[in-house]
Scaffold this active site. Sequence first.
Site, mmCIF file in Angstrom:
data_model
loop_
_atom_site.group_PDB
_atom_site.id
_atom_site.type_symbol
_atom_site.label_atom_id
_atom_site.label_comp_id
_atom_site.label_asym_id
_atom_site.label_seq_id
_atom_site.Cartn_x
_atom_site.Cartn_y
_atom_site.Cartn_z
ATOM 1 N N GLY A 35 -8.640 4.356 7.569
ATOM 2 C CA GLY A 35 -8.248 5.752 7.748
ATOM 3 C C GLY A 35 -6.771 5.972 7.967
ATOM 4 O O GLY A 35 -6.239 6.996 7.561
ATOM 5 N N SER A 67 0.845 -1.194 0.000
ATOM 6 C CA SER A 67 0.000 0.000 0.000
ATOM 7 C C SER A 67 0.878 1.241 0.000
ATOM 8 O O SER A 67 1.661 1.463 0.930
ATOM 9 C CB SER A 67 -0.893 -0.003 1.246
ATOM 10 O OG SER A 67 -1.412 1.299 1.455
ATOM 11 N N MET A 117 -11.660 -5.304 6.036
ATOM 12 C CA MET A 117 -10.768 -4.420 6.797
ATOM 13 C C MET A 117 -10.399 -5.110 8.104
ATOM 14 O O MET A 117 -11.279 -5.556 8.848
ATOM 15 C CB MET A 117 -11.441 -3.083 7.113
ATOM 16 C CG MET A 117 -11.649 -2.142 5.942
ATOM 17 S SD MET A 117 -10.155 -1.572 5.082
ATOM 18 C CE MET A 117 -9.124 -0.959 6.404
ATOM 19 N N ASP A 155 -4.780 3.897 -1.560
ATOM 20 C CA ASP A 155 -5.813 4.247 -0.586
ATOM 21 C C ASP A 155 -6.325 5.664 -0.810
ATOM 22 O O ASP A 155 -5.615 6.639 -0.568
ATOM 23 C CB ASP A 155 -5.245 4.128 0.830
ATOM 24 C CG ASP A 155 -5.048 2.683 1.238
ATOM 25 O OD1 ASP A 155 -6.043 1.932 1.211
ATOM 26 O OD2 ASP A 155 -3.915 2.307 1.570
ATOM 27 N N MET A 163 -8.828 8.564 0.263
ATOM 28 C CA MET A 163 -9.614 8.996 1.435
ATOM 29 C C MET A 163 -10.076 10.434 1.222
ATOM 30 O O MET A 163 -9.317 11.272 0.725
ATOM 31 C CB MET A 163 -8.763 8.925 2.708
ATOM 32 C CG MET A 163 -8.135 7.557 2.947
ATOM 33 S SD MET A 163 -7.353 7.457 4.564
ATOM 34 C CE MET A 163 -6.399 5.943 4.403
ATOM 35 N N HIS A 190 -1.544 -1.247 -4.136
ATOM 36 C CA HIS A 190 -2.768 -0.823 -3.450
ATOM 37 C C HIS A 190 -2.729 0.693 -3.216
ATOM 38 O O HIS A 190 -1.769 1.221 -2.635
ATOM 39 C CB HIS A 190 -2.841 -1.571 -2.117
ATOM 40 C CG HIS A 190 -4.094 -1.374 -1.339
ATOM 41 N ND1 HIS A 190 -5.242 -2.115 -1.541
ATOM 42 C CD2 HIS A 190 -4.389 -0.527 -0.321
ATOM 43 C CE1 HIS A 190 -6.174 -1.736 -0.687
ATOM 44 N NE2 HIS A 190 -5.685 -0.758 0.061
ATOM 45 N N HIS A 217 -8.582 1.423 -3.532
ATOM 46 C CA HIS A 217 -9.466 1.248 -2.374
ATOM 47 C C HIS A 217 -10.095 2.602 -2.045
ATOM 48 O O HIS A 217 -9.416 3.492 -1.519
ATOM 49 C CB HIS A 217 -8.610 0.708 -1.207
ATOM 50 C CG HIS A 217 -9.341 0.522 0.072
ATOM 51 N ND1 HIS A 217 -8.689 0.308 1.278
ATOM 52 C CD2 HIS A 217 -10.671 0.501 0.366
ATOM 53 C CE1 HIS A 217 -9.585 0.162 2.238
ATOM 54 N NE2 HIS A 217 -10.781 0.293 1.723
ATOM 55 N N ASP A 233 -6.742 -6.034 4.894
ATOM 56 C CA ASP A 233 -6.119 -4.711 4.836
ATOM 57 C C ASP A 233 -6.084 -4.102 6.232
ATOM 58 O O ASP A 233 -7.129 -3.817 6.818
ATOM 59 C CB ASP A 233 -6.942 -3.837 3.875
ATOM 60 C CG ASP A 233 -6.309 -2.479 3.634
ATOM 61 O OD1 ASP A 233 -5.222 -2.215 4.182
ATOM 62 O OD2 ASP A 233 -6.919 -1.676 2.897
ATOM 63 N N GLY A 234 -4.863 -3.939 6.755
ATOM 64 C CA GLY A 234 -4.684 -3.299 8.058
ATOM 65 C C GLY A 234 -3.957 -4.205 9.031
ATOM 66 O O GLY A 234 -4.439 -5.300 9.339
ATOM 67 N N GLY A 235 -2.778 -3.757 9.481
ATOM 68 C CA GLY A 235 -2.028 -4.538 10.465
ATOM 69 C C GLY A 235 -1.473 -5.836 9.912
ATOM 70 O O GLY A 235 -1.211 -6.780 10.664
ATOM 71 N N GLY A 250 -2.626 4.118 8.402
ATOM 72 C CA GLY A 250 -1.701 2.994 8.416
ATOM 73 C C GLY A 250 -1.168 2.780 9.824
ATOM 74 O O GLY A 250 -1.378 3.614 10.719
ATOM 75 N N GLY A 251 -0.491 1.673 10.009
ATOM 76 C CA GLY A 251 0.238 1.436 11.253
ATOM 77 C C GLY A 251 -0.607 1.059 12.456
ATOM 78 O O GLY A 251 -0.125 1.131 13.591
ATOM 79 N N MET A 283 -12.043 4.925 0.061
ATOM 80 C CA MET A 283 -12.624 5.219 1.373
ATOM 81 C C MET A 283 -13.247 6.606 1.281
ATOM 82 O O MET A 283 -12.791 7.570 1.884
ATOM 83 C CB MET A 283 -11.538 5.135 2.454
ATOM 84 C CG MET A 283 -11.186 3.690 2.805
ATOM 85 S SD MET A 283 -9.592 3.537 3.633
ATOM 86 C CE MET A 283 -8.512 3.563 2.215
HETATM 87 C C1 DX5 Z 1 -6.037 1.982 5.980
HETATM 88 C C2 DX5 Z 1 -5.733 1.559 4.566
HETATM 89 C C3 DX5 Z 1 -4.651 0.579 4.451
HETATM 90 C C4 DX5 Z 1 -3.311 0.989 5.023
HETATM 91 C C5 DX5 Z 1 -2.804 -0.200 5.752
HETATM 92 O O1 DX5 Z 1 -7.287 2.523 6.071
HETATM 93 O O2 DX5 Z 1 -6.866 1.038 3.917
HETATM 94 O O3 DX5 Z 1 -4.483 0.124 3.112
HETATM 95 O O4 DX5 Z 1 -2.369 1.397 4.071
HETATM 96 O O5 DX5 Z 1 -1.698 0.159 6.462
HETATM 97 P P1 DX5 Z 1 -0.918 -0.852 7.411
HETATM 98 O O6 DX5 Z 1 -0.490 -2.011 6.550
HETATM 99 O O7 DX5 Z 1 0.213 -0.035 7.909
HETATM 100 O O8 DX5 Z 1 -1.875 -1.270 8.498
HETATM 101 ZN ZN ZN Z 2 -6.505 0.091 1.877
#
Ligand code: DX5
Ligand code: ZN
Length: 225
Positions: A151, A14, A146, A41, A43, A39, A75, A181-183, A153-154, A77
């Site tokens: 919203g 991402s 999700m 993102d 927003m 990927h 993606h 997606d996420g963590g 990363g990390g 959002m």
């Molecule tokens: C968060 C995004 C993710 C994000 C994931 O809302 O949709 O794609 O980049 O980030 P990590 O892999 O750091 O959790």
């Molecule tokens: Zn995403």
Amino acid sequence: MQTQLLRQPRVAPSILSSDFAHLSDQVGDVMDAGARVIHCDVMDGHFVPPITLGPLIVGSLADQVHGAGGILDVHLMIERPEHQIAEFAKAGADMITVHWEATPHVHYALKAVRETGCMAGLALTPATPADVIADVLDEVDNLLCMTVNPGWGGQEFIEHSIPKLQRLRELLPEGVPLEVDGGIDATTAPRCRQAGATLFVAGSAVFGTPDPGKSYQEIADAIGG
Ligand code: DX5
Ligand code: ZN
């Protein structure tokens, strides 16, 4: 070509966590290491608080990613995503994913994505039950679960995602990719794989490290991708 790429387990770096001043180099690093799904993102500051990127950035990567045989996984959002689908398709998106929670017209939005020739993805936030997908299964080319709240990363992987993935896998027709997606990192990815996931978005675990290509490879090895 696009659907074939997603028939095997894949890690999708991402770009949210990348260094945007060197975006093309960063994407080049992970593609050289084998990544073929990038990927993006999007927003809007409404559906989720941050504002990130739009069709301009997606379009700026299209030639590079397509030239290396990859696909752009967009993606959205954003609220009322159906109003923006044409712009992202024109920019070069290969898959466009809309959120269940972002429009009252999910079926319409998924159909609108397919009409552009892109793969249609449906995303669920952690609070949305797996079973809501029952009436749109025929319109879905990819299901994004999700595994954090959208919203940022990390964030830390939400454990409840594991039984939810198992339920989604039961509901989805065979062969439909299940994206997490996420963590996601080299520890959580194989656990999600075990639960039925096939596409693994990783932001900070790839671009938040000193060597994104190597980090990509470690997660890909962990899922047998
Ligand atoms: C968060 C995004 C993710 C994000 C994931 O809302 O949709 O794609 O980049 O980030 P990590 O892999 O750091 O959790
Ligand atoms: Zn995403």
